[in-house]
Motif scaffolding. Structure first.
Motif, PDB file in Angstrom:
ATOM      1  N   ARG A 154       0.822  -1.207   0.000  1.00  0.00           N
ATOM      2  CA  ARG A 154       0.000   0.000   0.000  1.00  0.00           C
ATOM      3  C   ARG A 154       0.862   1.265   0.000  1.00  0.00           C
ATOM      4  O   ARG A 154       0.595   2.221  -0.729  1.00  0.00           O
TER       5      ARG A 154
ATOM      6  N   ARG B 214       1.472   4.245  -2.900  1.00  0.00           N
ATOM      7  CA  ARG B 214       1.289   5.673  -2.619  1.00  0.00           C
ATOM      8  C   ARG B 214       2.498   6.476  -3.094  1.00  0.00           C
ATOM      9  O   ARG B 214       2.349   7.558  -3.681  1.00  0.00           O
TER      10      ARG B 214
ATOM     11  N   ALA C 141       2.278   6.861  -6.780  1.00  0.00           N
ATOM     12  CA  ALA C 141       1.270   7.854  -7.156  1.00  0.00           C
ATOM     13  C   ALA C 141       1.782   9.275  -6.964  1.00  0.00           C
ATOM     14  O   ALA C 141       1.443  10.179  -7.737  1.00  0.00           O
TER      15      ALA C 141
ATOM     16  N   GLY D 112     -12.336   6.462 -12.471  1.00  0.00           N
ATOM     17  CA  GLY D 112     -10.965   6.325 -11.983  1.00  0.00           C
ATOM     18  C   GLY D 112      -9.968   5.931 -13.045  1.00  0.00           C
ATOM     19  O   GLY D 112      -8.804   5.671 -12.734  1.00  0.00           O
ATOM     20  N   ARG D 113     -10.399   5.897 -14.304  1.00  0.00           N
ATOM     21  CA  ARG D 113      -9.503   5.500 -15.389  1.00  0.00           C
ATOM     22  C   ARG D 113      -9.414   6.616 -16.423  1.00  0.00           C
ATOM     23  O   ARG D 113     -10.399   7.274 -16.731  1.00  0.00           O
TER      24      ARG D 113
ATOM     25  N   LEU E 146       0.341   9.272 -14.104  1.00  0.00           N
ATOM     26  CA  LEU E 146      -0.586   8.992 -13.007  1.00  0.00           C
ATOM     27  C   LEU E 146      -0.324   9.913 -11.828  1.00  0.00           C
ATOM     28  O   LEU E 146      -1.275  10.402 -11.178  1.00  0.00           O
TER      29      LEU E 146
ATOM     30  N   SER F  91      -3.019  12.439 -10.252  1.00  0.00           N
ATOM     31  CA  SER F  91      -3.405  12.283  -8.844  1.00  0.00           C
ATOM     32  C   SER F  91      -3.394  13.616  -8.109  1.00  0.00           C
ATOM     33  O   SER F  91      -4.129  13.810  -7.138  1.00  0.00           O
TER      34      SER F  91
ATOM     35  N   SER G 285      -9.081  10.741  -7.570  1.00  0.00           N
ATOM     36  CA  SER G 285      -9.878   9.548  -7.876  1.00  0.00           C
ATOM     37  C   SER G 285      -9.288   8.732  -9.020  1.00  0.00           C
ATOM     38  O   SER G 285      -9.657   7.570  -9.209  1.00  0.00           O
TER      39      SER G 285
ATOM     40  N   ARG H 100      -7.000   6.300 -10.845  1.00  0.00           N
ATOM     41  CA  ARG H 100      -6.207   5.175 -10.377  1.00  0.00           C
ATOM     42  C   ARG H 100      -5.357   4.548 -11.482  1.00  0.00           C
ATOM     43  O   ARG H 100      -4.315   3.951 -11.205  1.00  0.00           O
ATOM     44  N   THR H 101      -5.793   4.651 -12.732  1.00  0.00           N
ATOM     45  CA  THR H 101      -5.037   4.065 -13.835  1.00  0.00           C
ATOM     46  C   THR H 101      -5.011   5.007 -15.032  1.00  0.00           C
ATOM     47  O   THR H 101      -5.964   5.758 -15.269  1.00  0.00           O
TER      48      THR H 101
END
Length: 232
Positions: A75, A79, A82, A189-190, A213, A217, A222, A224-225
């Motif tokens: 996790r 982060r 990101a 989220g994409r 990404l 972010s 929101s 994510r990809t």
């Protein structure tokens, strides 16, 4: 910002500057930031190869250094990716741990708010206005950034803001690659971006997805990809 590679005669001073910025940035935040940044510092001081910009370490070893389980490691590393602080240089394979790169320039950009706390001399050294003394004449001017202040570009235009972030981080890279992209879809989220050629799409997808990404972010957490497709 001018950030030299931390090798050679002034390497020790630059390393101390980077670690100082990280430390003061951690202390200026809440306990969650402090713990997270301390984990980054532990990886830098124990396993990071400054010369090659490589962090060669497995999830199991990270969990041992951090005294946490591997789910927490997964996790936390996600982060950091990101944020743009860490990217995967070579993924883990059978019998071989993953190799990461640490983006020191992005770290310094993100810690810029605490530079005045460290001192005016530090701020002057790290400021983008302090150009290094050199006798080399540049061959080209700094590429102009995306025109996001035109009537057509609204402040809420996420893609325009992402382009601005990418340009601010590395104008040359933006001019070579990112300015040619366009956003075709953003939902659930994409994000799907379109490049003018298959070569460009494949190259950006392989090398720069994490950076795209990270920029998204900052504007829309929101997301994510990010996928990069060819126009044809």
């Amino acid at each position: 910002m001018q950030l030299a590679k931390p090798v050679g005669r002034n390497a020790a001073a630059l390393k101390y500057d980077i670690l100082s910025a990280l430390t003061i940035y951690a202390l200026s935040g809440d306990k969650h930031r402090q713990r997270s940044v301390l984990r980054v510092i532990s990886l830098i001081t124990t396993r990071y190869n400054w010369r090659n910009n490589e962090l060669s370490i497995g999830r199991e070893e990270i969990s041992r250094l951090w005294s946490v389980n591997e789910r927490t490691v997964k996790r936390e590393m996600a982060r950091f990716r990101a944020l743009g602080w860490v990217t995967v240089k070579r993924p883990a394979a059978r019998g071989r741990v993953a190799v990461y790169e640490i983006d020191l320039k992005q770290i310094m950009i993100d810690t810029q708010e605490v530079w005045p706390i460290i001192g005016s001399d530090f701020q002057a050294r790290m400021s983008e206005d302090s150009e290094p003394v050199t006798n080399v004449v540049p061959f080209a001017a700094k590429p102009p950034g995306p025109e996001i202040n035109t009537p057509e570009a609204k402040p809420e235009d996420v893609w325009s803001q992402v382009q601005s972030i990418l340009h601010g981080r590395d104008p040359e890279l933006w001019a070579s690659w990112f300015q040619h992209l366009s956003e075709s879809e953003r939902a659930g989220g994409r994000v799907i971006l379109v490049a003018p050629s298959r070569f460009m799409a494949d190259y950006i997808a392989q090398k720069w997805t994490a950076r795209l990404l990270a920029a998204y972010s900052r504007v829309d957490p929101s997301i994510r990809t990010v996928h990069v497709n060819a126009a044809d």
